[in-house]
Design a protein around this motif. Structure first.
Motif, PDB file in Angstrom:
ATOM      1  N   ALA A 117       0.684  -0.958  -0.173  1.00  0.00           N
ATOM      2  CA  ALA A 117      -0.019  -0.403   0.216  1.00  0.00           C
ATOM      3  C   ALA A 117       0.637   1.120  -0.136  1.00  0.00           C
ATOM      4  O   ALA A 117       1.678   0.900   0.649  1.00  0.00           O
ATOM      5  N   ARG A 118       0.560   1.704  -0.531  1.00  0.00           N
ATOM      6  CA  ARG A 118       1.906   3.371  -1.065  1.00  0.00           C
ATOM      7  C   ARG A 118       1.639   4.931  -0.365  1.00  0.00           C
ATOM      8  O   ARG A 118       0.163   5.147  -0.065  1.00  0.00           O
ATOM      9  N   PRO A 119       1.722   5.017   0.493  1.00  0.00           N
ATOM     10  CA  PRO A 119       1.729   6.274   1.618  1.00  0.00           C
ATOM     11  C   PRO A 119       2.198   7.771   0.894  1.00  0.00           C
ATOM     12  O   PRO A 119       2.462   6.915  -0.311  1.00  0.00           O
ATOM     13  N   GLN A 120       2.431   8.250   1.523  1.00  0.00           N
ATOM     14  CA  GLN A 120       2.316   9.495   0.886  1.00  0.00           C
ATOM     15  C   GLN A 120       3.828  10.015   1.119  1.00  0.00           C
ATOM     16  O   GLN A 120       3.612  10.993   0.413  1.00  0.00           O
ATOM     17  N   ALA A 121       4.970   9.602   1.394  1.00  0.00           N
ATOM     18  CA  ALA A 121       5.864   9.721   2.239  1.00  0.00           C
ATOM     19  C   ALA A 121       6.479   8.356   2.905  1.00  0.00           C
ATOM     20  O   ALA A 121       5.941   7.312   3.871  1.00  0.00           O
ATOM     21  N   LEU A 122       8.206   9.016   2.756  1.00  0.00           N
ATOM     22  CA  LEU A 122       8.640   7.236   3.872  1.00  0.00           C
ATOM     23  C   LEU A 122       9.657   8.357   4.814  1.00  0.00           C
ATOM     24  O   LEU A 122      10.263   9.564   4.735  1.00  0.00           O
ATOM     25  N   VAL A 123       9.461   7.949   5.725  1.00  0.00           N
ATOM     26  CA  VAL A 123      10.638   8.057   7.047  1.00  0.00           C
ATOM     27  C   VAL A 123      11.220   7.848   7.215  1.00  0.00           C
ATOM     28  O   VAL A 123      11.076   5.951   7.701  1.00  0.00           O
ATOM     29  N   PRO A 124      12.760   7.904   7.104  1.00  0.00           N
ATOM     30  CA  PRO A 124      13.478   6.774   7.681  1.00  0.00           C
ATOM     31  C   PRO A 124      13.621   6.945   9.699  1.00  0.00           C
ATOM     32  O   PRO A 124      13.650   8.091   9.624  1.00  0.00           O
ATOM     33  N   LEU A 125      13.993   6.288  10.333  1.00  0.00           N
ATOM     34  CA  LEU A 125      14.168   5.794  11.728  1.00  0.00           C
ATOM     35  C   LEU A 125      15.259   5.774  11.940  1.00  0.00           C
ATOM     36  O   LEU A 125      16.562   5.809  11.035  1.00  0.00           O
ATOM     37  N   PRO A 126      15.830   6.965  12.717  1.00  0.00           N
ATOM     38  CA  PRO A 126      16.884   7.848  13.023  1.00  0.00           C
ATOM     39  C   PRO A 126      17.911   7.311  13.374  1.00  0.00           C
ATOM     40  O   PRO A 126      17.221   6.746  14.961  1.00  0.00           O
ATOM     41  N   LEU A 127      19.041   7.333  13.817  1.00  0.00           N
ATOM     42  CA  LEU A 127      20.210   7.479  14.467  1.00  0.00           C
ATOM     43  C   LEU A 127      19.730   8.282  15.801  1.00  0.00           C
ATOM     44  O   LEU A 127      19.440   9.472  15.712  1.00  0.00           O
ATOM     45  N   HIS A 128      20.734   8.626  16.707  1.00  0.00           N
ATOM     46  CA  HIS A 128      20.835   9.393  17.932  1.00  0.00           C
ATOM     47  C   HIS A 128      21.750   9.896  17.122  1.00  0.00           C
ATOM     48  O   HIS A 128      23.076   9.656  16.728  1.00  0.00           O
ATOM     49  N   ARG A 129      22.491  11.967  16.665  1.00  0.00           N
ATOM     50  CA  ARG A 129      23.480  11.996  16.510  1.00  0.00           C
ATOM     51  C   ARG A 129      24.310  11.182  17.026  1.00  0.00           C
ATOM     52  O   ARG A 129      25.413  11.334  16.515  1.00  0.00           O
ATOM     53  N   SER A 130      25.206  10.965  18.289  1.00  0.00           N
ATOM     54  CA  SER A 130      25.490  10.528  18.775  1.00  0.00           C
ATOM     55  C   SER A 130      25.894   9.101  18.757  1.00  0.00           C
ATOM     56  O   SER A 130      27.335   8.986  17.882  1.00  0.00           O
ATOM     57  N   ARG A 131      25.231   8.887  18.109  1.00  0.00           N
ATOM     58  CA  ARG A 131      26.098   7.538  17.198  1.00  0.00           C
ATOM     59  C   ARG A 131      26.335   7.598  15.752  1.00  0.00           C
ATOM     60  O   ARG A 131      26.478   7.022  15.325  1.00  0.00           O
ATOM     61  N   LEU A 132      24.853   8.457  15.466  1.00  0.00           N
ATOM     62  CA  LEU A 132      25.857   8.792  13.835  1.00  0.00           C
ATOM     63  C   LEU A 132      26.918   9.548  13.444  1.00  0.00           C
ATOM     64  O   LEU A 132      28.158   9.328  12.517  1.00  0.00           O
ATOM     65  N   ARG A 133      27.390  10.054  15.085  1.00  0.00           N
ATOM     66  CA  ARG A 133      29.174  10.560  14.677  1.00  0.00           C
ATOM     67  C   ARG A 133      29.608   9.963  15.396  1.00  0.00           C
ATOM     68  O   ARG A 133      30.924   9.190  14.432  1.00  0.00           O
ATOM     69  N   GLN A 134      29.660   8.600  15.814  1.00  0.00           N
ATOM     70  CA  GLN A 134      30.394   7.180  15.685  1.00  0.00           C
ATOM     71  C   GLN A 134      30.328   6.224  14.647  1.00  0.00           C
ATOM     72  O   GLN A 134      31.706   5.966  14.147  1.00  0.00           O
ATOM     73  N   ARG A 135      29.731   6.497  13.998  1.00  0.00           N
ATOM     74  CA  ARG A 135      29.854   5.330  12.779  1.00  0.00           C
ATOM     75  C   ARG A 135      30.114   6.254  11.390  1.00  0.00           C
ATOM     76  O   ARG A 135      30.535   5.413  10.447  1.00  0.00           O
ATOM     77  N   GLY A 136      29.393   8.128  11.071  1.00  0.00           N
ATOM     78  CA  GLY A 136      29.808   8.097  10.340  1.00  0.00           C
ATOM     79  C   GLY A 136      28.342   7.876   9.008  1.00  0.00           C
ATOM     80  O   GLY A 136      28.281   9.168   8.272  1.00  0.00           O
ATOM     81  N   TYR A 137      28.132   6.908   8.855  1.00  0.00           N
ATOM     82  CA  TYR A 137      26.360   7.429   8.031  1.00  0.00           C
ATOM     83  C   TYR A 137      24.741   6.848   8.371  1.00  0.00           C
ATOM     84  O   TYR A 137      25.894   5.979  10.246  1.00  0.00           O
ATOM     85  N   ASP A 138      24.389   6.697   8.713  1.00  0.00           N
ATOM     86  CA  ASP A 138      23.151   5.890   8.920  1.00  0.00           C
ATOM     87  C   ASP A 138      22.557   5.115   7.675  1.00  0.00           C
ATOM     88  O   ASP A 138      22.124   5.413   6.620  1.00  0.00           O
ATOM     89  N   GLN A 139      22.358   3.896   8.277  1.00  0.00           N
ATOM     90  CA  GLN A 139      22.290   2.958   7.119  1.00  0.00           C
ATOM     91  C   GLN A 139      20.474   2.603   6.401  1.00  0.00           C
ATOM     92  O   GLN A 139      20.564   2.029   5.627  1.00  0.00           O
ATOM     93  N   ALA A 140      19.922   2.733   7.743  1.00  0.00           N
ATOM     94  CA  ALA A 140      18.558   3.351   7.820  1.00  0.00           C
ATOM     95  C   ALA A 140      18.546   3.762   6.244  1.00  0.00           C
ATOM     96  O   ALA A 140      17.401   3.821   5.249  1.00  0.00           O
ATOM     97  N   LEU A 141      19.062   5.106   6.211  1.00  0.00           N
ATOM     98  CA  LEU A 141      18.889   6.087   5.373  1.00  0.00           C
ATOM     99  C   LEU A 141      19.387   6.157   4.167  1.00  0.00           C
ATOM    100  O   LEU A 141      18.854   6.409   3.096  1.00  0.00           O
ATOM    101  N   GLU A 142      20.305   5.124   3.793  1.00  0.00           N
ATOM    102  CA  GLU A 142      21.569   4.865   2.263  1.00  0.00           C
ATOM    103  C   GLU A 142      20.126   3.703   2.422  1.00  0.00           C
ATOM    104  O   GLU A 142      20.518   3.423   0.812  1.00  0.00           O
ATOM    105  N   LEU A 143      19.779   3.377   2.968  1.00  0.00           N
ATOM    106  CA  LEU A 143      18.240   2.037   2.338  1.00  0.00           C
ATOM    107  C   LEU A 143      17.246   3.273   1.639  1.00  0.00           C
ATOM    108  O   LEU A 143      16.688   2.529   0.688  1.00  0.00           O
ATOM    109  N   ALA A 144      16.694   4.073   2.125  1.00  0.00           N
ATOM    110  CA  ALA A 144      15.696   4.379   2.089  1.00  0.00           C
ATOM    111  C   ALA A 144      15.269   5.345   1.078  1.00  0.00           C
ATOM    112  O   ALA A 144      14.821   5.452   0.197  1.00  0.00           O
TER     113      ALA A 144
END
Length: 233
Positions: A117-144
């Motif tokens: 079923a087609r939504p109106q938009a897609l929302v990636p589940l975000p990482l917390h900014r501290s985890r994002l700084r540690q990893r350097g990228y957000d894998q959910a966003l890279e797939l979304a």
């Protein structure tokens, strides 16, 4: 043309290089870096609960757990089980920044969710900014990102945020996971959110994190939230 620096040359390189299976190194086929044998072995999650994507012996509108509860999501789709070769490709993206694996998974996601079923938009589940700084990228966003492009959906990145850091869910049991993420998400200021959204993450285990994020979206006025994930553990 790609919206990333060097995207044109990356696309040109992919067009000139032969396809190679990322799972076993045999020649790829059908426009994918995946060979016919590994494609045949993909663990599609075709038989599942329509509300939480839990694998079942046969598809059902609700599993026993969902029948006795009122989860905030209207539906859930997990394209795969978290099993070989998908789990290997996912680990390469999540822990090693392997964007070729992410590109292949994005192609498979678009195929698996084409009939949802087609939504109106897609929302990636975000990482917390501290985890994002540690990893350097957000894998959910890279797939979304490629999934949204393939399905021609707006990508609402930056409206849903983690207001506080949480402990890694993998170390916790189901009850502790729910406590760990309670109240962890917030909606940032901006235009009114669409009535129907799909919330995307890479892997769902108990669903506690996704359900808490879905609850935040519902409280912000979203009428329907669907959960879309790459794989169900």
């Amino acid at each position: 043309m790609s919206d990333r620096p060097g995207g044109f040359f990356s696309a040109l390189g992919r067009a000139l290089l032969p396809l190679r299976c990322l799972a076993c190194q045999e020649p790829g086929a059908a426009g994918l870096d995946l060979c016919p044998a590994c494609r045949a072995a993909l663990p599609w999650n075709h038989s599942a609960c329509a509300r939480c994507a839990l694998p079942l012996p046969r598809p059902a509108p609700r599993c026993g757990r969902c029948a006795g509860a009122r989860p905030p999501q209207a539906a859930a789709r997990a394209v795969f089980l978290h099993a070989a070769p998908v789990d290997q490709l996912h680990r390469r993206l999540k822990f090693h920044g392997d964007l070729a694996a992410g590109r292949l998974l994005g192609q498979l996601l678009a195929e698996g969710l084409a009939g949802a079923a087609r939504p109106q938009a897609l929302v990636p589940l975000p990482l917390h900014r501290s985890r994002l700084r540690q990893r350097g990228y957000d894998q959910a966003l890279e797939l979304a990102r490629p999934l949204a492009r393939a399905l021609r959906l707006p990508l609402l990145d930056g409206r849903l945020a983690r207001g506080r850091a949480t402990a890694p869910q993998s170390r916790l049991d189901a009850a502790a996971r729910r406590r760990n993420v309670r109240g962890a998400f917030e909606i940032l200021a901006g235009p009114s959110l669409p009535a129907h959204l799909a919330l995307f993450d890479d892997v769902m285990t108990t669903g506690a994190t996704l359900q808490e994020a879905a609850l935040a979206l519902r409280r912000a006025g979203v009428q329907r939230v669907d959960l879309w994930v790459l794989a169900r553990a």
